[in-house]
Design a protein around this motif. Structure first.
Motif, PDB file in Angstrom:
ATOM      1  N   THR A  18      90.760 -10.370  -5.589  1.00  0.00           N
ATOM      2  CA  THR A  18      90.001  -9.945  -6.762  1.00  0.00           C
ATOM      3  C   THR A  18      88.651 -10.653  -6.758  1.00  0.00           C
ATOM      4  O   THR A  18      88.589 -11.891  -6.758  1.00  0.00           O
ATOM      5  CB  THR A  18      90.758 -10.278  -8.062  1.00  0.00           C
ATOM      6  OG1 THR A  18      92.024  -9.607  -8.054  1.00  0.00           O
ATOM      7  CG2 THR A  18      89.961  -9.816  -9.274  1.00  0.00           C
ATOM      8  N   TYR A  19      87.574  -9.882  -6.744  1.00  0.00           N
ATOM      9  CA  TYR A  19      86.231 -10.445  -6.756  1.00  0.00           C
ATOM     10  C   TYR A  19      85.792 -10.728  -8.188  1.00  0.00           C
ATOM     11  O   TYR A  19      86.259 -10.077  -9.131  1.00  0.00           O
ATOM     12  CB  TYR A  19      85.260  -9.490  -6.046  1.00  0.00           C
ATOM     13  CG  TYR A  19      85.414  -9.554  -4.536  1.00  0.00           C
ATOM     14  CD1 TYR A  19      84.682 -10.462  -3.793  1.00  0.00           C
ATOM     15  CD2 TYR A  19      86.335  -8.728  -3.886  1.00  0.00           C
ATOM     16  CE1 TYR A  19      84.838 -10.548  -2.413  1.00  0.00           C
ATOM     17  CE2 TYR A  19      86.501  -8.813  -2.504  1.00  0.00           C
ATOM     18  CZ  TYR A  19      85.752  -9.731  -1.785  1.00  0.00           C
ATOM     19  OH  TYR A  19      85.910  -9.822  -0.425  1.00  0.00           O
ATOM     20  N   PRO A  20      84.886 -11.699  -8.367  1.00  0.00           N
ATOM     21  CA  PRO A  20      84.510 -12.101  -9.726  1.00  0.00           C
ATOM     22  C   PRO A  20      83.712 -11.062 -10.491  1.00  0.00           C
ATOM     23  O   PRO A  20      83.629 -11.131 -11.721  1.00  0.00           O
ATOM     24  CB  PRO A  20      83.685 -13.376  -9.493  1.00  0.00           C
ATOM     25  CG  PRO A  20      83.199 -13.281  -8.090  1.00  0.00           C
ATOM     26  CD  PRO A  20      84.262 -12.544  -7.339  1.00  0.00           C
ATOM     27  N   GLY A  21      83.121 -10.106  -9.805  1.00  0.00           N
ATOM     28  CA  GLY A  21      82.327  -9.086 -10.481  1.00  0.00           C
ATOM     29  C   GLY A  21      81.458  -8.351  -9.490  1.00  0.00           C
ATOM     30  O   GLY A  21      81.601  -8.514  -8.271  1.00  0.00           O
ATOM     31  N   PRO A  22      80.532  -7.524  -9.997  1.00  0.00           N
ATOM     32  CA  PRO A  22      79.626  -6.807  -9.098  1.00  0.00           C
ATOM     33  C   PRO A  22      78.841  -7.790  -8.232  1.00  0.00           C
ATOM     34  O   PRO A  22      78.548  -8.913  -8.637  1.00  0.00           O
ATOM     35  CB  PRO A  22      78.698  -6.063 -10.068  1.00  0.00           C
ATOM     36  CG  PRO A  22      79.508  -5.919 -11.320  1.00  0.00           C
ATOM     37  CD  PRO A  22      80.325  -7.174 -11.410  1.00  0.00           C
ATOM     38  N   GLY A  23      78.537  -7.359  -7.009  1.00  0.00           N
ATOM     39  CA  GLY A  23      77.790  -8.217  -6.107  1.00  0.00           C
ATOM     40  C   GLY A  23      77.794  -7.695  -4.692  1.00  0.00           C
ATOM     41  O   GLY A  23      78.360  -6.631  -4.400  1.00  0.00           O
ATOM     42  N   ASP A  24      77.152  -8.434  -3.819  1.00  0.00           N
ATOM     43  CA  ASP A  24      77.016  -8.099  -2.406  1.00  0.00           C
ATOM     44  C   ASP A  24      77.730  -9.193  -1.617  1.00  0.00           C
ATOM     45  O   ASP A  24      77.264 -10.327  -1.585  1.00  0.00           O
ATOM     46  CB  ASP A  24      75.531  -8.037  -2.044  1.00  0.00           C
ATOM     47  CG  ASP A  24      75.270  -7.420  -0.683  1.00  0.00           C
ATOM     48  OD1 ASP A  24      76.119  -7.581   0.222  1.00  0.00           O
ATOM     49  OD2 ASP A  24      74.218  -6.786  -0.517  1.00  0.00           O
ATOM     50  N   TYR A  25      78.876  -8.862  -1.023  1.00  0.00           N
ATOM     51  CA  TYR A  25      79.738  -9.863  -0.401  1.00  0.00           C
ATOM     52  C   TYR A  25      79.854  -9.593   1.105  1.00  0.00           C
ATOM     53  O   TYR A  25      80.144  -8.469   1.504  1.00  0.00           O
ATOM     54  CB  TYR A  25      81.131  -9.838  -1.031  1.00  0.00           C
ATOM     55  CG  TYR A  25      81.118 -10.036  -2.525  1.00  0.00           C
ATOM     56  CD1 TYR A  25      80.975 -11.308  -3.076  1.00  0.00           C
ATOM     57  CD2 TYR A  25      81.246  -8.953  -3.389  1.00  0.00           C
ATOM     58  CE1 TYR A  25      80.974 -11.500  -4.451  1.00  0.00           C
ATOM     59  CE2 TYR A  25      81.242  -9.130  -4.761  1.00  0.00           C
ATOM     60  CZ  TYR A  25      81.102 -10.406  -5.290  1.00  0.00           C
ATOM     61  OH  TYR A  25      81.091 -10.594  -6.652  1.00  0.00           O
ATOM     62  N   THR A  26      79.658 -10.635   1.915  1.00  0.00           N
ATOM     63  CA  THR A  26      79.844 -10.525   3.357  1.00  0.00           C
ATOM     64  C   THR A  26      81.147 -11.220   3.730  1.00  0.00           C
ATOM     65  O   THR A  26      81.284 -12.433   3.573  1.00  0.00           O
ATOM     66  CB  THR A  26      78.672 -11.148   4.132  1.00  0.00           C
ATOM     67  OG1 THR A  26      77.464 -10.466   3.780  1.00  0.00           O
ATOM     68  CG2 THR A  26      78.894 -11.018   5.633  1.00  0.00           C
ATOM     69  N   ILE A  27      82.105 -10.446   4.205  1.00  0.00           N
ATOM     70  CA  ILE A  27      83.418 -10.936   4.604  1.00  0.00           C
ATOM     71  C   ILE A  27      83.349 -11.286   6.085  1.00  0.00           C
ATOM     72  O   ILE A  27      82.856 -10.483   6.891  1.00  0.00           O
ATOM     73  CB  ILE A  27      84.495  -9.863   4.353  1.00  0.00           C
ATOM     74  CG1 ILE A  27      84.438  -9.383   2.905  1.00  0.00           C
ATOM     75  CG2 ILE A  27      85.882 -10.375   4.702  1.00  0.00           C
ATOM     76  CD1 ILE A  27      85.206  -8.083   2.671  1.00  0.00           C
ATOM     77  N   THR A  28      83.827 -12.477   6.459  1.00  0.00           N
ATOM     78  CA  THR A  28      83.758 -12.881   7.862  1.00  0.00           C
ATOM     79  C   THR A  28      85.081 -13.469   8.333  1.00  0.00           C
ATOM     80  O   THR A  28      85.801 -14.111   7.574  1.00  0.00           O
ATOM     81  CB  THR A  28      82.648 -13.934   8.102  1.00  0.00           C
ATOM     82  OG1 THR A  28      82.904 -15.083   7.291  1.00  0.00           O
ATOM     83  CG2 THR A  28      81.275 -13.371   7.777  1.00  0.00           C
ATOM     84  N   ALA A  29      85.383 -13.223   9.595  1.00  0.00           N
ATOM     85  CA  ALA A  29      86.535 -13.838  10.270  1.00  0.00           C
ATOM     86  C   ALA A  29      86.067 -14.292  11.642  1.00  0.00           C
ATOM     87  O   ALA A  29      85.382 -13.544  12.351  1.00  0.00           O
ATOM     88  CB  ALA A  29      87.685 -12.845  10.389  1.00  0.00           C
TER      89      ALA A  29
END
Length: 200
Positions: free
Chosen positions: A102-113
């Motif tokens: 669950t993300y905290p709200g609207p935004g631009d998130y880059t997921i990395t592994a």
């Protein structure tokens, strides 16, 4: 109006430039991060890893950065062999890792592994065996744009052909949101998702 989104970065071109015919067990040829909107700011995050299928035990879990400051460890869900009828996929398997977040709200998130055990013998990645593969996916949560799920690649990363000296791969992307899609080659990253030293 459809929106363009960054596709999950596929790290595949380097692994097919290897000139060696030697067999290396337990090494990684590519991967993909994808996300699925579950409702609100809830998303299913999945990582697909492509490895050899003989003599290989897939990792039981992999670490991931979810782009909002949260770190998680994704458990292995299943490992499946790629089509034995496709010679480009022989001795290859794909492992699926998954979690919900669950993300905290609207935004631009880059997921990395950042995953270890890259294939050895890749000509344009010096010391490729010592370099991990960095996978990235950009998730934009914007209520005005509506739900956002990543594209899906219908062709496995190992499904390649050759036209004279040109390597050909069609990932066959599709998007359930109806977003416009574009593809481009990028410079791959390695350890700690930093640029690969000596990459050509």
């Amino acid at each position: 109006m459809s929106r363009s989104k960054w596709l999950s970065h596929m790290v595949l071109a380097m692994s097919f430039i290897a000139a060696s015919d030697r067999v290396f067990a337990s090494h990684l040829s590519g991967g993909d991060i994808r996300f699925t909107h579950l409702g609100g700011n809830n998303y299913r995050i999945e990582v697909l890893l492509y490895t050899k299928s003989t003599g290989v035990s897939p990792q039981a879990e992999i670490p991931i950065s979810l782009g909002d400051g949260a770190l998680d460890t994704l458990p292995l869900v299943e490992t499946l062999p790629l089509s034995p009828n496709d010679s480009t996929c022989s001795d290859q398997q794909v492992s699926l890792y998954s979690t919900n977040h669950t993300y905290p709200g609207p935004g631009d998130y880059t997921i990395t592994a950042n995953v270890i055990n890259r294939n050895a013998g890749i000509l344009n990645v010096p010391n490729s065996l010592g370099q991990s593969i960095c996978l990235k996916a950009r998730l934009v949560i914007d209520p005005q744009l509506g739900p956002n799920s990543s594209a899906r690649f219908q062709a496995p990363q190992n499904a390649v052909g050759y036209l004279w000296s040109t390597l050909i791969h069609s990932p066959l992307p599709s998007d359930s949101d109806g977003d416009s899609l574009s593809l481009e080659l990028i410079t791959p990253d390695g350890l700690s998702c930093a640029p690969l030293p000596g990459y050509i």
